[in-house]
Every structure is written in structure tokens, then in C-alpha cells.
Design a protein around this motif. Structure first.
Motif, PDB file in Angstrom:
ATOM      1  N   GLY A   1       0.777  -1.231   0.000  1.00 22.96           N
ATOM      2  CA  GLY A   1       0.000   0.000   0.000  1.00 22.96           C
ATOM      3  C   GLY A   1       0.805   1.275   0.000  1.00 22.96           C
ATOM      4  O   GLY A   1       0.232   2.367  -0.057  1.00 22.96           O
TER       5      GLY A   1
ATOM      6  N   MET B   1      -4.255   1.768  -6.265  1.00 21.53           N
ATOM      7  CA  MET B   1      -4.209   1.071  -4.981  1.00 21.53           C
ATOM      8  C   MET B   1      -5.599   0.939  -4.365  1.00 21.53           C
ATOM      9  O   MET B   1      -5.964  -0.115  -3.830  1.00 21.53           O
ATOM     10  N   LYS B   2      -6.388   1.999  -4.455  1.00 24.37           N
ATOM     11  CA  LYS B   2      -7.755   1.932  -3.925  1.00 24.37           C
ATOM     12  C   LYS B   2      -8.584   0.907  -4.698  1.00 24.37           C
ATOM     13  O   LYS B   2      -9.398   0.194  -4.124  1.00 24.37           O
TER      14      LYS B   2
ATOM     15  N   LEU C   1      -6.865  -1.256  -1.213  1.00 23.37           N
ATOM     16  CA  LEU C   1      -5.861  -0.803  -0.258  1.00 23.37           C
ATOM     17  C   LEU C   1      -6.121   0.630   0.159  1.00 23.37           C
ATOM     18  O   LEU C   1      -6.704   1.428  -0.592  1.00 23.37           O
ATOM     19  N   ASP C   2      -5.674   0.965   1.354  1.00 25.47           N
ATOM     20  CA  ASP C   2      -5.678   2.339   1.836  1.00 25.47           C
ATOM     21  C   ASP C   2      -4.268   2.885   1.637  1.00 25.47           C
ATOM     22  O   ASP C   2      -3.358   2.565   2.405  1.00 25.47           O
ATOM     23  N   PRO C   3      -4.026   3.687   0.592  1.00 21.75           N
ATOM     24  CA  PRO C   3      -2.656   4.067   0.237  1.00 21.75           C
ATOM     25  C   PRO C   3      -1.945   4.840   1.344  1.00 21.75           C
ATOM     26  O   PRO C   3      -2.552   5.620   2.080  1.00 21.75           O
TER      27      PRO C   3
ATOM     28  N   ASP D   1       1.278  -9.953  -0.375  1.00 22.39           N
ATOM     29  CA  ASP D   1       1.677  -8.598  -0.748  1.00 22.39           C
ATOM     30  C   ASP D   1       2.086  -8.534  -2.215  1.00 22.39           C
ATOM     31  O   ASP D   1       1.781  -7.570  -2.922  1.00 22.39           O
TER      32      ASP D   1
ATOM     33  N   LYS E   1      -0.991  -8.477  -4.263  1.00 18.48           N
ATOM     34  CA  LYS E   1      -1.606  -7.149  -4.245  1.00 18.48           C
ATOM     35  C   LYS E   1      -0.871  -6.192  -5.179  1.00 18.48           C
ATOM     36  O   LYS E   1      -1.481  -5.342  -5.841  1.00 18.48           O
TER      37      LYS E   1
END
Length: 412
Positions: free
Chosen positions: A203, A341-342, A346-348, A390, A393
Motif C-alpha cells: 500500500g 491502490m484503492k 488498499l488504503d494508500p 503482498d 496485491k
């Protein structure tokens, strides 16, 4: 997106360690062993123009699948691993569904991954952790990024329903020895902006780096027979030692954090007649670099004042500058990454990096290029690790950025 682990396990077993003392480019021929494999695999998934150039760079293009004009985005990772720890004979181990207990590396049981000692490891309980066996680094820096770009390329090729513009792939040699962009051909690359995939925690987006210079102090002492040295000998090694002893402890890497810079000696060599000290200077501003260089030069001159027949040369070499100076002029480049990312759920986390990337240099060469996470941790050490989840992601984010670049343009 399951191919990322298989690719990563394959790539880390290829020794691609770079050599800071080599005069060749790439600094080691073995880096091309991985690069040639990447070209072969890119062609196998249908990327026809994938090739390795004479300097050891891999270039490839995923063609646009829209008639609309969409900016060309590049994803970049480096194939070399750090010269700090051997990368020969890497034996990767996957610790599936890790339960949070200490991970003892079998080939050297003194090497132990512990939650209380390793940053971000406490976020990985239940995930699959990849380590080396204890006698080598893992090579997640930056083969995690390489595997993620490759897996994302495969996914885009297999899913033509995902609308995207042209996507450029760039794999560089010699990033770890500071020469990763030395022969990059941006005209041939043909990208409007890019992202290095070479970051740490999931993230994270790094849009600011150190600015960096190298300093070389060359000391010319006075040599004579030590049995008859009274009043004559001025030992260059001792002068070097006094300069090092005069460095402010509060400006050392081990005493600084956040936005604090440092003065760091990295190599000393010589004999009594001549000695050379190599430094790296780091700060987040160019003015801060100059302040530290002036301080170091004053320390040198104060020491030399005690040795009237000796001289010294103080040479500064620019290494790279804070990429934020460029990225602030191209806010959409960062915006695409945050939205990607969002899109991946994910919360960048937008932050600075106490280091540099190929993206620092590429930004100043004309290719705005922030750094996105690859999931690599404890790099340049035998405790290096990465989470499979990870890495997966990161693949999602790469694909998501490609989608966001197209969407923001097509929906304008």
C-alpha cells in the motif's frame, strides 16, 4: 494472478549480484542470465517486441487495446541484487500460513525472523512468507518487483476486456551500484511517465527520495622511513583517521531518521603516503547537501592544519536528486497510483523514502517516476523476506493503474 509466486521462486535462484568495483556495464555478466529469461517469457505470453539491448536493459511493450489516445505508462524494476550479501545459491523457502512464531532459517540457525525485531512482520500472520535459507539474501529487492510486473503483463495479455493504453516494461541492471539508468534510452522506451516497483510495505507509494551526492577526499601525506621519521612523516592514514573521528555522531545514518540527512563514510583505502575516503551525503534538499559537504570540508581543513606539508583534494559527484521536485509538476502520475491502490482494496500510504530508486534519476531524465510497493523487507540482509499476498496485491495495483490511466482519460 497466481503466477507471481512461481515466477519469484524461479528468478531468485539466478545469481544477479552487481559489482561496484567493475568497470563494465552491466557490472556483472550474470545479470543477463535473468534478463534473457525474462525476454523469453515475455515473448511466450505474446509480447513480440521484448528484447535485451547491448547494455543489458530489457524493453517490451504491451500494445494499447483502445483507439483513444491514452498516455503510455511504464513499469520498471531492476534485476540485480545487492553486493552487500551473496546472492549465489539462493534457496527460497515458503512458510505457508505463518502463525507468528519465530522463523529459524535452516542453513544458519542464528538467522531468525522475529516479530519484535522486523518492521511490518506483525502484519503477516496467516500469510505465506518467503525467505532464503540463512546463508544468502533472498533477492526480493528487486526480483519481487520483476515477478510482479511479469505477472501483471501476463494477466493483461490474458484479459483483453481490460481497457488500457500502451504499457511499457523496463528491466534495468546495476541499480544497486547506482548505475541503473546510465544507458537507458527514453526515446526508445517511449513512455509518458512510469513507476518503479521497488518499495516495501503493501500500500505504500513513495513520491519523495533523498537527494544524494558522493564525496571523495584524497589525502597526500609525507612518507619517509619510520626509523628516521621525526619531524618529517605525515601519515595519510592517520590524517584519514582524524577526519573520520571528527565526524559529528548526530549526522550519522545510525543516529538519523525521518527527514534528517547524514554524512556516511563507505570506503577507506591507502598507504602512509596517500589515502582515499569515500563518503555518501544524503539530505532531502540540495541546500542540505551543500551544508553537510561544507561541514565535511571544514573538518578536513581543520585536520590538515595540523599537518602543514600534506594536502588533500575534496571532490563532489552528484548522484541523484529528490524526485518530488519533478513529481510535484505532474500530480496526475501520483493520482493514478493512488487510485490503482484503492481499486485493489488498499488504503494508500504516501511517504518519503530514505534512499533512492531508479525512479529518482528517471524523473530528472524526463520520465516522472514514483515508486510503488513490491512487498520486499529487510533488504540487503540474510533476513530478507516477502509476503506472497503482498506480491499478489502489487500485481493487482499494476493492473489497476493501467485501468485508471485509461479510465481517467476516456471518461474526461
Amino acid at each position: 494472478m497466481s503466477s507471481v509466486l512461481e515466477r519469484f521462486l524461479r528468478y531468485v535462484q539466478i545469481d544477479t549480484q552487481s559489482d561496484p568495483n567493475s568497470a563494465t556495464f552491466p557490472s556483472t555478466a550474470r545479470q543477463k542470465d535473468l534478463s534473457l529469461l525474462l525476454v523469453q517469457e515475455l515473448r511466450e505470453i505474446g509480447i513480440a517486441d521484448a528484447h535485451l539491448d547491448e547494455h543489458g536493459y530489457v524493453y517490451a511493450t504491451i500494445p494499447s487495446n483502445t483507439d483513444q489516445h491514452v498516455p503510455v505508462v511504464c513499469f520498471c524494476s531492476h534485476v540485480d541484487t545487492s553486493p552487500d550479501v551473496t546472492g549465489a545459491g539462493v534457496k527460497p523457502i515458503v512458510h505457508y500460513n505463518w502463525d507468528g512464531t519465530d522463523i529459524v532459517l535452516p542453513d544458519d540457525p542464528s538467522q531468525v525472523l522475529r516479530i519484535i525485531e522486523l518492521h511490518d512482520l506483525d502484519q503477516q500472520i496467516g500469510n505465506d512468507i518467503v525467505t532464503a535459507s540463512g546463508t544468502t539474501l533472498l533477492g526480493a529487492d528487486n526480483k519481487a518487483g520483476v515477478a510482479e510486473i511479469m505477472a501483471a503483463a501476463e494477466y493483461l495479455q490474458a484479459h483483453p476486456e481490460i481497457v488500457h493504453g500502451a504499457v511499457k516494461i523496463l528491466f534495468t541492471p546495476d541499480e544497486e551500484v547506482g548505475r541503473g539508468t546510465e544507458h537507458v534510452d527514453l526515446q526508445k522506451l517511449g513512455a509518458d511517465f512510469g513507476y518503479t516497483v521497488d518499495g516495501e510495505a503493501v500500500g505504500t507509494l513513495e513520491d519523495e527520495t533523498f537527494s544524494a551526492d558522493g564525496v571523495r577526499i584524497t589525502i597526500h601525506g609525507v612518507s619517509t622511513h619510520p626509523g628516521y621519521a621525526l619531524g618529517k612523516l605525515e601519515n595519510a592514514l592517520k590524517i584519514a583517521g582524524e577526519i573520520l573521528a571528527g565526524l559529528p555522531k548526530e549526522l550519522s545514518p545510525e543516529a538519523t531518521t525521518g527527514k534528517e540527512g547524514f554524512i556516511h563514510p563507505v570506503q577507506v583505502e591507502g598507504i602512509q603516503e596517500k589515502a582515499v575516503i569515500q563518503f555518501i551525503i544524503r539530505d532531502f534538499t540540495t541546500a542540505g547537501l551543500h551544508e553537510k559537504e561544507n561541514l565535511l570540508q571544514n573538518i578536513m581543513q581543520e585536520v590538515l592544519a595540523r599537518y602543514p606539508h600534506s594536502t588533500a583534494e575534496f571532490t563532489v559527484q552528484e548522484q541523484y536528486r529528490n524526485m518530488k521536485e519533478i513529481l510535484d509538476q505532474h500530480p496526475k502520475v501520483v493520482e493514478y497510483a493512488l487510485k490503482g491502490m484503492k481499486r485493489a482494496g488498499l488504503d494508500p500510504i504516501q511517504r518519503s523514502i530514505r534512499g533512492g530508486t531508479d525512479g529518482s534519476r528517471l524523473s530528472f531524465m524526463g520520465l516522472p517516476c514514483p515508486n510503488i510497493f513490491a512487498g520486499e523487507h529487510a533488504f540487503h540482509s540474510r533476513l530478507e523476506w516477502v509476503s506472497v499476498q503482498d506480491m499478489e496485491k502489487a500485481v493487482e495495483v499494476i493492473v489497476g493503474i493501467c485501468e485508471e490511466v485509461a479510465n481517467l482519460v476516456l471518461n474526461d
